[in-house]
Write a protein that holds these residues in place. Structure first.
Motif, PDB file in Angstrom:
ATOM      1  N   GLU A 189       3.852  23.405  47.455  1.00  0.00           N
ATOM      2  CA  GLU A 189       4.830  23.876  48.437  1.00  0.00           C
ATOM      3  C   GLU A 189       6.076  24.346  47.696  1.00  0.00           C
ATOM      4  O   GLU A 189       6.619  23.630  46.865  1.00  0.00           O
ATOM      5  N   ARG A 190       6.502  25.547  47.991  1.00  0.00           N
ATOM      6  CA  ARG A 190       7.667  26.112  47.336  1.00  0.00           C
ATOM      7  C   ARG A 190       8.791  26.309  48.341  1.00  0.00           C
ATOM      8  O   ARG A 190       8.540  26.516  49.531  1.00  0.00           O
ATOM      9  N   LEU A 191       9.998  26.251  47.846  1.00  0.00           N
ATOM     10  CA  LEU A 191      11.148  26.563  48.673  1.00  0.00           C
ATOM     11  C   LEU A 191      11.118  28.051  48.997  1.00  0.00           C
ATOM     12  O   LEU A 191      10.592  28.849  48.210  1.00  0.00           O
ATOM     13  N   PRO A 192      11.668  28.460  50.142  1.00  0.00           N
ATOM     14  CA  PRO A 192      11.605  29.872  50.541  1.00  0.00           C
ATOM     15  C   PRO A 192      12.151  30.838  49.483  1.00  0.00           C
ATOM     16  O   PRO A 192      11.628  31.934  49.311  1.00  0.00           O
ATOM     17  N   ASN A 193      13.167  30.446  48.740  1.00  0.00           N
ATOM     18  CA  ASN A 193      13.764  31.362  47.769  1.00  0.00           C
ATOM     19  C   ASN A 193      13.239  31.147  46.345  1.00  0.00           C
ATOM     20  O   ASN A 193      13.736  31.759  45.406  1.00  0.00           O
ATOM     21  N   GLN A 194      12.249  30.299  46.197  1.00  0.00           N
ATOM     22  CA  GLN A 194      11.707  29.981  44.866  1.00  0.00           C
ATOM     23  C   GLN A 194      10.670  31.020  44.455  1.00  0.00           C
ATOM     24  O   GLN A 194       9.748  31.327  45.199  1.00  0.00           O
ATOM     25  N   LYS A 195      10.818  31.552  43.236  1.00  0.00           N
ATOM     26  CA  LYS A 195       9.898  32.563  42.735  1.00  0.00           C
ATOM     27  C   LYS A 195       8.743  31.897  42.000  1.00  0.00           C
ATOM     28  O   LYS A 195       8.882  30.828  41.424  1.00  0.00           O
ATOM     29  N   VAL A 196       7.596  32.558  42.018  1.00  0.00           N
ATOM     30  CA  VAL A 196       6.404  32.068  41.334  1.00  0.00           C
ATOM     31  C   VAL A 196       6.380  32.657  39.943  1.00  0.00           C
ATOM     32  O   VAL A 196       6.506  33.869  39.758  1.00  0.00           O
TER      33      VAL A 196
END
Length: 72
Positions: A63-70
């Protein structure tokens, strides 16, 4: 039995089985639970840990934060 008819004793070099030894710290509570599962399933603690790790790696959802880039 004639010496020429004997099967040779084959011993693999340690580490050549595709596995690597690693050390991790596990709480005593987890060890107790693993040992109970090992007794119940007639499997080793090591075998259970490998089964569980394989399952977790194949079924993990990150699960990533909405503004977190992969990272690629």
């Amino acid at each position: 039995m004639n010496d020429s008819n004997r099967e040779p004793l084959k011993i693999k070099i340690r580490g050549e089985d595709g596995y690597r030894v690693t050390t991790i710290r596990i709480s005593e509570g987890i060890i107790c639970r693993l040992d109970r599962l090992a007794d119940e399933t007639h499997r080793s603690r090591n075998e259970l840990i490998n089964i569980m790790l394989e399952y977790a790696i194949n079924n993990i959802v990150i699960e990533r934060l909405p503004n977190q880039k992969v990272k690629e």
